[in-house]
Each structure stands twice: as structure tokens, then as C-alpha cells.
Design an enzyme around this catalytic site. Structure first.
Site, PDB file in Angstrom:
ATOM      1  N   THR A   1      44.691  32.263  38.986  1.00 10.34           N
ATOM      2  CA  THR A   1      45.979  32.602  38.382  1.00 10.34           C
ATOM      3  C   THR A   1      46.003  32.435  36.870  1.00 10.34           C
ATOM      4  O   THR A   1      46.297  33.377  36.134  1.00 10.34           O
ATOM      5  CB  THR A   1      47.086  31.749  39.022  1.00 10.34           C
ATOM      6  OG1 THR A   1      47.174  32.070  40.407  1.00 10.34           O
ATOM      7  CG2 THR A   1      48.430  32.022  38.359  1.00 10.34           C
TER       8      THR A   1
ATOM      9  N   HIS B   1      48.549  32.052  50.496  1.00 12.49           N
ATOM     10  CA  HIS B   1      47.843  30.779  50.653  1.00 12.49           C
ATOM     11  C   HIS B   1      48.218  30.097  51.965  1.00 12.49           C
ATOM     12  O   HIS B   1      47.367  29.548  52.663  1.00 12.49           O
ATOM     13  CB  HIS B   1      48.184  29.845  49.490  1.00 12.49           C
ATOM     14  CG  HIS B   1      47.416  30.120  48.245  1.00 12.49           C
ATOM     15  ND1 HIS B   1      46.058  29.938  48.145  1.00 12.49           N
ATOM     16  CD2 HIS B   1      47.816  30.578  47.028  1.00 12.49           C
ATOM     17  CE1 HIS B   1      45.648  30.254  46.930  1.00 12.49           C
ATOM     18  NE2 HIS B   1      46.710  30.654  46.227  1.00 12.49           N
TER      19      HIS B   1
ATOM     20  N   HIS C   1      26.304  39.002  23.875  1.00  8.13           N
ATOM     21  CA  HIS C   1      26.034  39.850  22.717  1.00  8.13           C
ATOM     22  C   HIS C   1      24.570  39.689  22.302  1.00  8.13           C
ATOM     23  O   HIS C   1      23.949  38.660  22.565  1.00  8.13           O
ATOM     24  CB  HIS C   1      26.940  39.490  21.538  1.00  8.13           C
ATOM     25  CG  HIS C   1      28.386  39.781  21.788  1.00  8.13           C
ATOM     26  ND1 HIS C   1      29.173  38.979  22.597  1.00  8.13           N
ATOM     27  CD2 HIS C   1      29.196  40.784  21.356  1.00  8.13           C
ATOM     28  CE1 HIS C   1      30.406  39.486  22.640  1.00  8.13           C
ATOM     29  NE2 HIS C   1      30.444  40.571  21.905  1.00  8.13           N
TER      30      HIS C   1
END
Length: 875
Positions: A206, A330, A758
Site C-alpha cells: 500500500t 485481507h 543506470h
């Protein structure tokens, strides 16, 4: 028998029957009269009661005017003299958020949640359905879809407001399965646009995903890497129930409300993770501290009140958050009556918002996005892996569940010295039916972007769908539902819907990742985004008139010459080829490297159908090497190709490729010996061998093989990795070429030693082939591009392209696949699929930019680059 006798005997029977029938009719008639009189008397008696003894328009009035025999004041209940409709008209009306026939035209009730009084529109406190119920207007949910190129905004709204509405845990499949039970959300889906799904970031939790949505940053970048975490530099623990949740030190990045405020707009938030934290020292202009006890209707009503503020005070951007259907998922699991009930609850809340907007004539003015942070999957105590089954003693700390991490218990003292490698080794390939894979965090699939943050512990378990991993039995609840899993699982897919004057109508779009939402919000608000991980412009196809037009990245390092000057090498580089016995034979094959202008154009057309990759790294000295069957971009400093590009057509037959010419390598006469690898480089390193970036045997004839058996095509490969690499090119590449009517292949090395996703600077590379300055790649990439319309080949594709990119870790072992006693066809493709990636991931890791010569708008190219192929089919 005589007929007259028969008639005589039947006559009495008929007369008796007739008599009984007449009696029955008389009784029924009498009953009907009695009932009619009763109803008439009852109604007649009731009329004066309604007129004289009703609380309608008299609620809590202590004057008692117009009332006889009953009262409607607040004390009538204690006295027992309330009018018959006091409860419905006066009490219940203060407890509901809707109008009804009792309430329309009511006397204003001070304790009411909203009003249905005649002056409520003027006083801006009407219930959201007032016009529909009391004035007979068509409700938003049943009216026809609006269609307009221009915003339909009332006076005072110069720009459409933007509302971001999150429904926690609303997985995409719910909308497909239960749409008929969700009239309001289904109306939005029908009239606006929606994605098949939106991909959450890993872990699919969440707080990480909500903060990603409003910052455009990966969890590793914004710092909220899980709902629970430890920071060794802060020496503190973060959880959703701790005070640390409100400590700004955990929250990096620039959430959209701050971006808006920094550029002169106002922002309001009725809940959003991070909105009640002083991120960068600031809160939204208007916000609420989180409490799950506030009813959804109250949240909606408050947001609507904010929209009623004077223009100078009114926000341009709003967030609103509801906890369902996550909580129900849940508790009961995703396939449950509890989830259906929760879905209807959030649908009602959304319907209330839209009715409230319509009542303000804002329903076709506001740009609204409805989305979720993640999905939900079923769990069971029968599907749990316990660490006590793998270790005799648990001497570490474990974050349990669907996305487990392991670290030392002794913090901060042992945080950096904890033997993570030993834990991963002890958990690898232990059982044939093991339901998780252990990883050192830098070895996780690069598409997850889940490594470069000290809060991400170095041991990570990737758990199978619907499974959990715990320390020991009885350590946590395991029944019901949860989320946090691999973000490629279909059960983790989230909803995305949008509606408003800026969005296209009645449109279905392809899936995308939630890191792209932040840039979209900025475009809707006409503001400039802060730096983020999204690809700005990749969602332009959602908008009628895009605010931002992307352009191709600028090339920062131009290619230099690697020209053909002599057919014989200045230095053999300790290379030899048994098949070329004389210098004349070597000179002959080397002449093949000297292409004419026409031959260069031909190979570019075939092998670079979308243009060469541009180099976005600074000071990258490189040159282009042309061959009839492939083209390479050769990196001089690293003495190996940065990339090779070639096209594999759909084969006419499926026979296996011929073997590569054995014991044959020679120096590339076009590359200076000081910039080339020596064939002897690999003799001293027992674990690393040379590999070929372009597979010499892919075209099937010996003559073309010699063009690839040269030092400029060499890359260092671990011997175990090379087995997998060779199988991919001999078997899987041909399979994909058959399935896709040919593929263009671009492949090359990756250097990401600091695992930040990167390309590394030269001083960040730490591993070299023994005794040399040849760097060892951390990964290899392969990008397969084909035509989406499979009737066309890659080099003659008029429309959309299809991509299949991989970024595979270059490791000394194949333990990730547990390949012992397994044939390669049982694990190699699975390994490649586990490391599927986006083209954009490859670009970030290599400093290359693809498809610059594809004749298509850049925003459409960005859609291609941000597309992630998936192989999951089970929900």
C-alpha cells in the site's frame, strides 16, 4: 336408464350446489364490503393524523404549532408523545447522506449530515442526490455519456480541477467479474477510458505504491520500500502503526501536491500516504490526519465542500482514499461475499461523488482518475514456507509474508557485516517443490528496480503466487488474502479509469506502470513535473490534446572511425584459426570486412531497420563496424562491442544450426590492437571464457561465420552463463523468429556494479578479466523487435512494433534455476522470462537510445519502450 329418471335424480344435486354457491358469494361480498369500509375508515382517520400529527417540516420545533396530541421536539421520546413519523422524519434524516420523499422540502435540521431543505442549493449543503430525488433530474449514473471537446465548467472554474481517487486493493479482475454490481464505476468505465490494468511497483504494498503514484518514483528512489522497514543510518524502524510514519526523514521525492503548490496552485488531500507528513517541510494546503473511522460519505462531502470554496481559496488538485476493498480482501480473500459487499460500498461512495459533482455542474468539468495501488490474492495456512524447515536455528530477523526480506537481528552493529551470501546459499535449491527463490538484492530482476536503497535488505525471497514465507509455524495469520507479490502476477494488477474533458472517451488502453501517473497528473494541471522515473509523454494517448510533446534523447557521443586500411592485422593478438592455413586465406576473409557504400546501405536496411542505437553516455569513444549479417557499435575503452544488431528472418526450415567453426579467432583489422582484446586474455581466468555477442552460426554458412570470428565480436562470459547464452541463440531465438515472422535482435553488455539501474561510470566498475583491463559485465541484454502485424517482417513494418526485451544477470553459476540434472529446455527459457524487462530499462542500463529512425510519433515510441511483456495467465 331412462333419461327422464337421470334428470330427476340430478336436479336436487344441482339445486344444492347452486344454493351453496349463492351463500359463498354472499359471504365474499360481505367480506369485501367490510374490508372496503375498513380501508376507507382507516384512510379517512389517517388523513387528519397526517395533517395534524405529522412531524414533516416540524422536526425539533418546540412551539408545537399545528400539532394535536403529539409532539416533534427533542424531548418527545422521553415523554412518549412523539408523532407517528418522528423517528423516520426527524431522527433518521440526521443519520443518512441521501434525500427521500420524507426529507424533500424539510425544515433545516441542524444535526443533519446534509440537507434536503428548499434552500440547500443556495446554502451549498444539499445531499448529493437532492436534485435527482427532490427536483426530478436524471441521476448521473443513468444519464447518457457526455461528449464534448471543451470543458463544461461553471463560472469561476478557469481550468478543470483534478481528482485522484484511490480504492485500496481493487484488483483489475474485480471490475471484469463484478461490473454489473457496480453501476457507478461501470458508468465511468463505459463513458471514459480505462486500462486493462495498471501495473503496481514491487513490492505490491500500500504505502510504496501510493507514494509511487504521486511522485513517479520507484520505491527504491522515494524511500518507502515497504510498509515495514529499518534504516541503519536513522537507526529507526518504520511501520504503519508507529510514530515514525510521520517522520519526514523517511519520505523522499516531490509528491504531486507539492509540485502543484510550488507552481502556484493549491492542493487538498482527504488521505493519501504521505499527505499528512511534512515532506520537504510542507503539507498540502488542505489535508486531514489519517483515521480509518471517518465514513466514506463524510470524506466525499468534505471534498465537495472544498470544491465550493471561493475561487481564490479553492484547490486545483484533490486526493481521496478509501480502504476498501483491501480490508475485505485481507479478511475473506479476493473471491468472497465480503469483497463483493466492499466493492458495492466503494461504488456507492464514488456514485455519491459523481452526483455531488453533477449537482454543481462539475461532472463534465472535473478530470477524475480512479485507480488502485495493487491487487489481492488468496492465501492459506496450507501454503506457507517456514524458515525452520531450512535452518536448525533462526538467528536472523525476517520481514515475513509474500515479499520477505532477511537481515541481522543485531542492529545497527552487524547490519553491514551480516553474511547475506551464506543465507542465500543455504536457501538455494533445497527442495524440488520449493515455493520461493532466494536472491541477493542486486541479483533481483532489473525490471523491479528494487535494490538501490539501504532500507532494502540484502536477502530477498521471491515467493510463488498464493504462498507465504514465515520464520516459524504460528508466527502470523495466514488465512484470507494478501498482496506484495511479484508485480507480474495477474492477481496484483490494479484498476485505472479516467473521465473528464481532457481524457478521450469510450476508450480502452493497453496496460502501463503506475510510475507514469505522476507525469499525467502534471499534464492535467499544466505544470512541470519534478525529476522522476516515469517516461513523460508515454501516456499522451490518453489525452485529447496532450500538454507535453516528448522528443528523442540527444546523442552525447558521436561515433568515430574504425576504417579498413589493410587486409592483414598489425598484431595477431595471439589469435589463430586452424581453418585459415595461409595469409592469403586470412586476407581473403578479411576483405569481407571492407564493405562498399552500397553494402553498408543494404546491411543498415536489414540489420538496423529502426536506426542505430544512439549513445547517450558522455565521452564514450566508439565506432560502427559494418558486416553483411550484422552491425556493431564498438566501445574502444572497454575493448568490446557496446551493442550488436542483426535480423533473424523466419526460417524456411526448423533444422538445427550448424556448429561454430572450431578453434578459429582472428584480430579485427579495423580496430587498433591497443583497443582490442587478445585471444590469450582468457587463458589465465579459469571461470571466464570469451563469448560472441553476434552468434557466428546464426546464418548457417561458414563464409558468414568468419565475419563474426573476430576480436571485435568478443565479450567475456562466465562459463556457466555461456551455456545459457548459447542455448538461447541456437534454440530460443529461432523459436521467436518463427512465432513472430522474424525478429530484429540488439544485444550487448551491461555494467551496473552499484545496482542503481543506470550505466556505471568507468570508476564504478570493479571486476575485470584476470590480468587485463577488460571489464566483466554484470548483465547482458537482448532486445527482440518484430512487427505487431505478423504478416510483415521487422525490416518492412509499416505500423506498431512488438518487443521482447531481456536483462539477464551475468553470474558465475546458474543456481537461480537449480539446473542440476535438468535439460536446458526445462530451465533456460524460464530463466530469461524471469528477467524480462522494458526497453526503457535497457536504455537506462546501457546509455543507449533505441528506435530513433522509426517513423512514428515519439509518444508512441515511448509506449513501446515502457511496455513490459508478461507471461502470467493465471489469476
Amino acid at each position: 336408464m331412462d333419461s327422464r329418471l337421470a334428470l330427476a335424480t340430478e336436479e336436487p344435486i344441482k339445486k344444492d350446489s347452486l344454493k351453496r354457491y349463492k351463500i359463498l358469494c354472499a359471504v365474499l361480498l360481505a367480506l369485501l364490503v367490510i374490508v372496503s369500509l375498513g380501508l376507507g375508515l382507516g384512510l379517512g382517520l389517517r388523513k387528519p393524523e397526517e395533517h395534524i400529527g405529522s412531524c414533516r417540516k416540524k422536526c425539533f420545533d418546540s412551539s408545537h404549532r399545528g400539532l394535536e396530541g403529539c409532539r416533534c421536539d427533542s424531548g418527545c421520546t422521553d415523554r412518549g408523545d412523539c408523532c407517528w413519523d418522528f423517528e423516520d422524519t426527524c431522527v433518521k434524516s440526521t443519520q443518512i447522506w441521501t434525500c427521500n420523499s420524507f426529507r424533500c422540502g424539510e425544515t433545516r435540521l441542524e444535526a443533519a449530515l446534509c440537507s434536503c431543505a428548499d434552500d440547500c442549493l443556495q446554502r451549498k449543503d444539499c445531499c448529493t442526490d437532492y436534485k435527482a430525488v427532490c427536483q426530478g433530474e436524471v441521476p448521473w449514473v443513468t444519464e447518457a455519456c457526455a461528449s464534448s471537446q471543451e470543458p463544461q465548467c461553471p463560472e469561476g472554474f478557469d481550468q478543470p480541477p483534478v481528482i485522484l481517487f484511490s480504492m485500496d486493493g481493487f484488483r483489475a479482475e474485480y471490475l471484469q467479474t463484478w461490473s454489473t454490481l457496480l453501476p457507478n464505476i461501470n458508468k465511468l468505465k463505459t463513458c471514459g477510458l480505462h486500462s486493462k490494468y495498471m501495473r503496481a511497483m514491487y513490492p505490491t504494498k500500500t504505502f510504496p505504491n501510493h507514494y509511487t503514484i504521486v511522485t513517479g518514483l520507484y520505491p527504491e528512489s522515494h524511500g518507502i520500500i515497504d510498509n515495514n522497514m529499518y534504516d541503519v543510518y536513522l537507526n529507526k524502524n518504520f511501520s504503519l502503526s508507529s510514530v515514525e510514519k510521520s517522520n519526514p526523514a523517511w519520505w523522499s521525492g516531490q509528491p504531486i501536491w507539492l509540485t502543484a503548490m510550488y507552481q502556484g496552485l493549491k492542493a487538498a488531500s482527504y488521505y493519501w500516504p504521505g499527505s499528512d507528513v511534512a515532506v520537504n517541510g510542507s503539507f498540502p494546503n488542505i489535508y486531514r490526519n489519517y483515521s480509518n473511522s471517518v465514513p466514506y460519505e463524510s470524506r466525499i462531502a468534505t471534498l465537495l465542500q472544498w470544491l465550493d470554496l471561493p475561487k481564490a481559496e479553492r484547490p486545483s488538485f484533490y486526493t481521496i482514499y478509501v480502504e476498501e476493498p483491501d480490508s475485505a480482501g485481507h479478511k475473506s480473500g479476493p473471491v468472497s461475499a465480503g469483497v463483493i459487499k466492499a466493492l458495492q460500498l466503494v461504488d456507492d461512495a464514488f456514485g455519491m461523488l459523481m452526483e455531488g459533482l453533477k449537482q454543481r455542474n462539475l461532472h463534465n468539468c472535473v478530470n477524475i482518475i480512479v485507480l488502485a495501488d495493487h491487487g489481492m490474492d488468496q492465501t492459506s495456512c496450507d501454503r506457507v514456507e517456514y524458515m525452520t524447515d531450512y535452518f536448525p536455528e533462526i538467528n536472523f530477523y525476517m520481514y515475513q509474508g509474500p515479499a520477505p526480506r532477511i537481515r541481522t537481528r543485531n542492529i545497527p552493529q552487524d547490519f553491514f557485516t551480516f553474511n547475506s551470501e551464506e543465507i542465500v546459499r543455504d536457501l538455494s535449491c533445497r527442495k524440488s517443490d520449493q515455493h520461493f527463490k532466494p536472491y541477493l538484492t542486486p541479483d533481483l530482476p532489473k525490471r523491479l528496480h528494487y535494490a538501490k536503497n539501504v532500507r532494502i535488505d540484502k536477502v530477498h525471497l521471491m515467493v510463488d503466487r498464493q504462498w507465504l514465507a514465515y520464520r516459524n509455524k504460528g508466527s502470523s495469520n495466514c488465512e484470507g488474502g494478501t498482496h506484495g507479490y511479484n508485480n507480474e502476477f495477474k492477481s496484483m494488477e490494479a484498476i485505472f479509469l479516467a473521465h473528464g474533458p481532457s481524457f478521450k472517451e469510450k476508450t480502452v488502453i493497453e496496460p502501463f506502470e503506475n510510475i507514469e501517473v505522476y507525469n499525467l497528473l502534471c499534464d492535467l494541471l499544466h505544470i512541470q513535473p519534478a525529476p522522476n522515473n516515469g517516461s513523460h509523454g508515454s501516456l499522451n494517448h490518453l489525452l485529447k490534446a496532450p500538454f507535453y510533446q516528448p522528443s528523442h534523447a540527444e546523442e552525447l557521443s558521436k561515433s568515430a572511425g574504425c576504417g579498413f586500411t589493410t587486409p592483414l592485422p598489425k598484431d595477431s593478438l595471439n589469435c589463430s584459426c586452424l581453418a585459415l592455413q595461409t595469409s592469403g586465406q586470412e586476407e581473403q576473409v578479411n576483405q569481407r570486412l571492407n564493405l562498399s557504400g552500397g553494402e553498408v546501405s543494404a546491411t543498415e536496411k536489414t540489420n538496423l531497420p529502426f536506426g542505430r542505437p544512439r549513445v547517450i553516455q558522455k565521452n564514450k569513444d566508439h565506432c560502427l563496424l559494418y558486416h553483411r549479417e550484422y552491425v556493431s557499435g564498438f566501445g574502444k575503452a572497454m575493448k568490446m562491442p557496446m551493442w550488436s544488431s542483426y535480423t533473424v528472418p523466419k526460417p524456411g526450415d526448423t533444422s538445427s544450426l550448424p556448429p561454430t567453426v572450431p578453434d578459429c579467432l582472428r584480430a579485427d583489422v579495423r580496430v587498433d590492437p591497443s583497443e582490442s582484446q587478445k585471444c590469450s586474455f582468457y587463458l589465465a581466468d579459469q571461470n571466464i571464457d570469451h563469448g560472441f555477442l553476434y552468434p557466428p552460426a546464426i546464418k548457417g554458412n561458414n563464409e558468414s561465420q568468419y565475419d563474426a570470428l573476430i576480436t571485435s565480436n568478443l565479450v567475456p562470459m562466465y562459463k556457466e552463463f555461456k551455456k545459457m547464452w548459447d542455448y538461447f541463440h541456437k534454440v530460443l531465438l529461432i523459436k521467436y523468429a518463427i512465432e513472430r515472422n522474424g525478429v530484429n535482435v540488439v544485444s550487448g553488455p551491461i555494467f551496473d556494479y552499484n545496482y542503481d539501474g543506470h550505466f556505471d561510470a568507468p570508476d564504478e566498475i570493479t571486476n575485470y578479466v584476470a590480468g587485463t583491463d577488460v571489464p566483466v559485465p554484470t548483465h547482458y541484454f537482448v532486445v527482440l523487435t518484430s512487427c505487431k502485424n505478423k504478416t510483415h517482417t521487422p525490416d518492412s513494418c509499416p505500423g506498431w512494433l512488438d518487443v521482447l526485451p531481456f536483462v539477464v544477470p551475468h553470474r558465475p553459476t546458474n543456481v537461480e534455476s537449480c539446473p542440476e540434472n535438468k535439460a536446458e529446455d526445462l530451465w533456460v527459457e524460464e530463466r530469461f522470462k524471469a528477467h524480462i524487462a522494458r526497453v526503457r530499462d535497457v536504455e537506462l542500463l546501457t546509455g543507449l537510445d533505441f528506435y530513433q529512425e522509426k517513423t512514428q510519433p515519439v509518444s508512441e515510441i515511448l509506449q513501446l519502450k515502457t511496455y513490459l511483456p508478461t507471461f502470467e495467465t493465471i489469476i
